[in-house]
Design a protein around this motif. Structure first.
Motif, PDB file in Angstrom:
ATOM      1  N   TYR A  76      59.039   3.204  33.189  1.00 49.17           N
ATOM      2  CA  TYR A  76      60.332   3.545  31.935  1.00 49.17           C
ATOM      3  C   TYR A  76      61.335   3.095  32.317  1.00 49.17           C
ATOM      4  N   THR A  77      61.506   3.546  34.167  1.00 42.28           N
ATOM      5  CA  THR A  77      63.161   3.175  34.886  1.00 42.28           C
ATOM      6  C   THR A  77      62.879   1.581  34.963  1.00 42.28           C
ATOM      7  N   LEU A  78      62.089   1.282  35.263  1.00 39.86           N
ATOM      8  CA  LEU A  78      61.846  -0.511  35.371  1.00 39.86           C
ATOM      9  C   LEU A  78      62.533  -1.287  33.587  1.00 39.86           C
ATOM     10  N   ASN A  79      62.452  -0.308  32.927  1.00 35.42           N
ATOM     11  CA  ASN A  79      62.099  -0.960  31.554  1.00 35.42           C
ATOM     12  C   ASN A  79      63.706  -0.591  31.015  1.00 35.42           C
ATOM     13  N   SER A  80      63.889   0.538  31.570  1.00 35.27           N
ATOM     14  CA  SER A  80      65.015   0.715  31.302  1.00 35.27           C
ATOM     15  C   SER A  80      65.952   0.376  31.715  1.00 35.27           C
ATOM     16  N   MET A  81      66.386  -0.398  33.037  1.00 33.88           N
ATOM     17  CA  MET A  81      66.592  -1.071  33.709  1.00 33.88           C
ATOM     18  C   MET A  81      67.353  -2.272  32.861  1.00 33.88           C
ATOM     19  N   PHE A  82      66.200  -2.903  32.438  1.00 36.79           N
ATOM     20  CA  PHE A  82      66.209  -4.164  31.879  1.00 36.79           C
ATOM     21  C   PHE A  82      67.042  -4.222  30.776  1.00 36.79           C
ATOM     22  N   ASN A  92      71.377  -7.334  22.377  1.00 40.25           N
ATOM     23  CA  ASN A  92      71.295  -6.512  21.923  1.00 40.25           C
ATOM     24  C   ASN A  92      69.881  -5.618  22.451  1.00 40.25           C
ATOM     25  N   PRO A  93      69.653  -5.018  22.978  1.00 39.93           N
ATOM     26  CA  PRO A  93      67.586  -4.897  23.114  1.00 39.93           C
ATOM     27  C   PRO A  93      67.787  -4.138  22.498  1.00 39.93           C
ATOM     28  N   LYS A  94      67.824  -4.043  21.032  1.00 38.27           N
ATOM     29  CA  LYS A  94      67.967  -3.133  19.867  1.00 38.27           C
ATOM     30  C   LYS A  94      66.144  -3.834  18.965  1.00 38.27           C
ATOM     31  N   GLU A  95      66.637  -4.714  19.503  1.00 34.27           N
ATOM     32  CA  GLU A  95      66.172  -6.685  18.665  1.00 34.27           C
ATOM     33  C   GLU A  95      65.456  -7.006  19.582  1.00 34.27           C
ATOM     34  N   HIS A  96      65.340  -7.078  21.353  1.00 37.67           N
ATOM     35  CA  HIS A  96      64.387  -7.730  21.953  1.00 37.67           C
ATOM     36  C   HIS A  96      62.586  -6.584  21.958  1.00 37.67           C
ATOM     37  N   PRO A  97      61.965  -6.811  23.088  1.00 39.90           N
ATOM     38  CA  PRO A  97      60.880  -6.049  22.522  1.00 39.90           C
ATOM     39  C   PRO A  97      60.505  -5.628  24.053  1.00 39.90           C
ATOM     40  N   VAL A  98      61.723  -4.694  24.322  1.00 36.69           N
ATOM     41  CA  VAL A  98      61.561  -4.150  26.053  1.00 36.69           C
ATOM     42  C   VAL A  98      61.519  -3.046  24.562  1.00 36.69           C
ATOM     43  N   LYS A  99      62.337  -3.170  23.708  1.00 38.22           N
ATOM     44  CA  LYS A  99      62.742  -1.708  22.938  1.00 38.22           C
ATOM     45  C   LYS A  99      61.039  -0.897  22.627  1.00 38.22           C
ATOM     46  N   GLN A 100      60.430  -1.629  22.013  1.00 37.22           N
ATOM     47  CA  GLN A 100      58.715  -1.471  21.973  1.00 37.22           C
ATOM     48  C   GLN A 100      57.779  -0.655  22.578  1.00 37.22           C
ATOM     49  N   LEU A 102      59.680   0.515  25.768  1.00 37.17           N
ATOM     50  CA  LEU A 102      60.060   1.308  25.965  1.00 37.17           C
ATOM     51  C   LEU A 102      59.407   2.926  25.006  1.00 37.17           C
ATOM     52  N   GLU A 103      58.868   2.411  24.177  1.00 34.65           N
ATOM     53  CA  GLU A 103      57.855   3.407  22.847  1.00 34.65           C
ATOM     54  C   GLU A 103      56.886   3.787  23.295  1.00 34.65           C
ATOM     55  N   ARG A 104      56.276   2.738  23.867  1.00 32.41           N
ATOM     56  CA  ARG A 104      55.212   2.413  24.130  1.00 32.41           C
ATOM     57  C   ARG A 104      55.171   3.645  25.719  1.00 32.41           C
ATOM     58  N   ILE A 105      55.829   3.612  26.608  1.00 30.83           N
ATOM     59  CA  ILE A 105      55.518   4.029  27.476  1.00 30.83           C
ATOM     60  C   ILE A 105      55.768   5.669  27.288  1.00 30.83           C
ATOM     61  N   ARG A 106      56.813   6.021  26.129  1.00 34.01           N
ATOM     62  CA  ARG A 106      57.217   7.695  25.570  1.00 34.01           C
ATOM     63  C   ARG A 106      55.753   7.624  25.218  1.00 34.01           C
ATOM     64  N   THR A 107      55.345   6.597  24.549  1.00 31.12           N
ATOM     65  CA  THR A 107      54.200   8.284  23.973  1.00 31.12           C
ATOM     66  C   THR A 107      52.692   8.334  24.820  1.00 31.12           C
ATOM     67  N   TYR A 108      53.221   7.368  25.748  1.00 34.77           N
ATOM     68  CA  TYR A 108      52.043   7.741  27.317  1.00 34.77           C
ATOM     69  C   TYR A 108      52.853   8.636  27.964  1.00 34.77           C
ATOM     70  N   MET A 109      53.671   9.477  28.058  1.00 35.55           N
ATOM     71  CA  MET A 109      54.564  10.124  28.401  1.00 35.55           C
ATOM     72  C   MET A 109      54.179  11.163  28.150  1.00 35.55           C
ATOM     73  N   ASN A 110      54.327  11.482  26.157  1.00 34.87           N
ATOM     74  CA  ASN A 110      53.801  12.743  26.098  1.00 34.87           C
ATOM     75  C   ASN A 110      51.908  13.089  26.038  1.00 34.87           C
ATOM     76  N   LYS A 111      52.116  11.675  26.746  1.00 31.85           N
ATOM     77  CA  LYS A 111      50.092  12.303  26.344  1.00 31.85           C
ATOM     78  C   LYS A 111      50.348  13.191  27.060  1.00 31.85           C
ATOM     79  N   VAL A 112      50.217  12.987  28.607  1.00 24.93           N
ATOM     80  CA  VAL A 112      50.330  13.105  30.130  1.00 24.93           C
ATOM     81  C   VAL A 112      50.502  14.381  30.094  1.00 24.93           C
TER      82      VAL A 112
END
Length: 160
Positions: A76-82, A92-100, A102-112
């Protein structure tokens, strides 16, 4: 990870050079930039500390849940820095695949987090719960009332 450290270090150098040329940016954001530079310095120190210990050595000391948390925080840190890098480059990072990502990582963080919360949740002690309920609902029988320690009225004790 080493590329992150070099990115942070080079960004700090650029920030230091920009301090000299304050005419390039509005003076109103100087405090924000100074705080950002300070944050970058702390990230740089943290990354150097993490890199000083080998990953396998670190993972041996952690249980699987803690290993998953470490991996998720790292990625998550690596992708946030990117994300920040893209923003500094005018993309615009909102239109870049990095947004998806980060969302994928957040879902796994919630599962953990859910797994960790379930692990912390108190377990029901069935024996203690049944005793508690049995004693709370206990009512004396009419037979038990008469056989208590005090003698019943009308009866006399025999004396020898």
């Amino acid at each position: 990870m080493k590329s992150i450290i070099s990115f942070v270090s080079s960004f700090q150098m650029e920030m230091s050079e920009d301090d000299i040329n304050m005419e390039e940016y509005p003076t109103e954001i100087h405090d924000y930039l100074a705080a950002f530079e300070k944050s970058l310095g702390s990230v740089d120190e943290m990354l150097k500390t993490m890199m000083s210990v080998s990953r396998s050595e670190l993972l041996q000391k952690l249980d699987p849940l803690e290993q998953a948390k470490l991996d998720l925080v790292s990625v998550y840190t690596l992708n946030s820095m990117f994300w920040v890098y893209l923003a500094t480059q005018g993309i615009n990072p909102k239109e870049h695949p990095v947004k998806q990502e980060l969302e994928r990582i957040r879902t796994y963080m919630n599962k953990v987090k859910e797994i960790a919360d379930k692990k912390k949740a108190s377990k029901l002690n069935k024996g203690a719960a049944s005793r508690f309920v049995r004693n709370a609902l206990w009512e004396p029988n009419t037979e038990n009332e008469h056989s208590s320690k005090t003698p019943a009225k009308g009866k006399k004790r025999k004396t020898d």
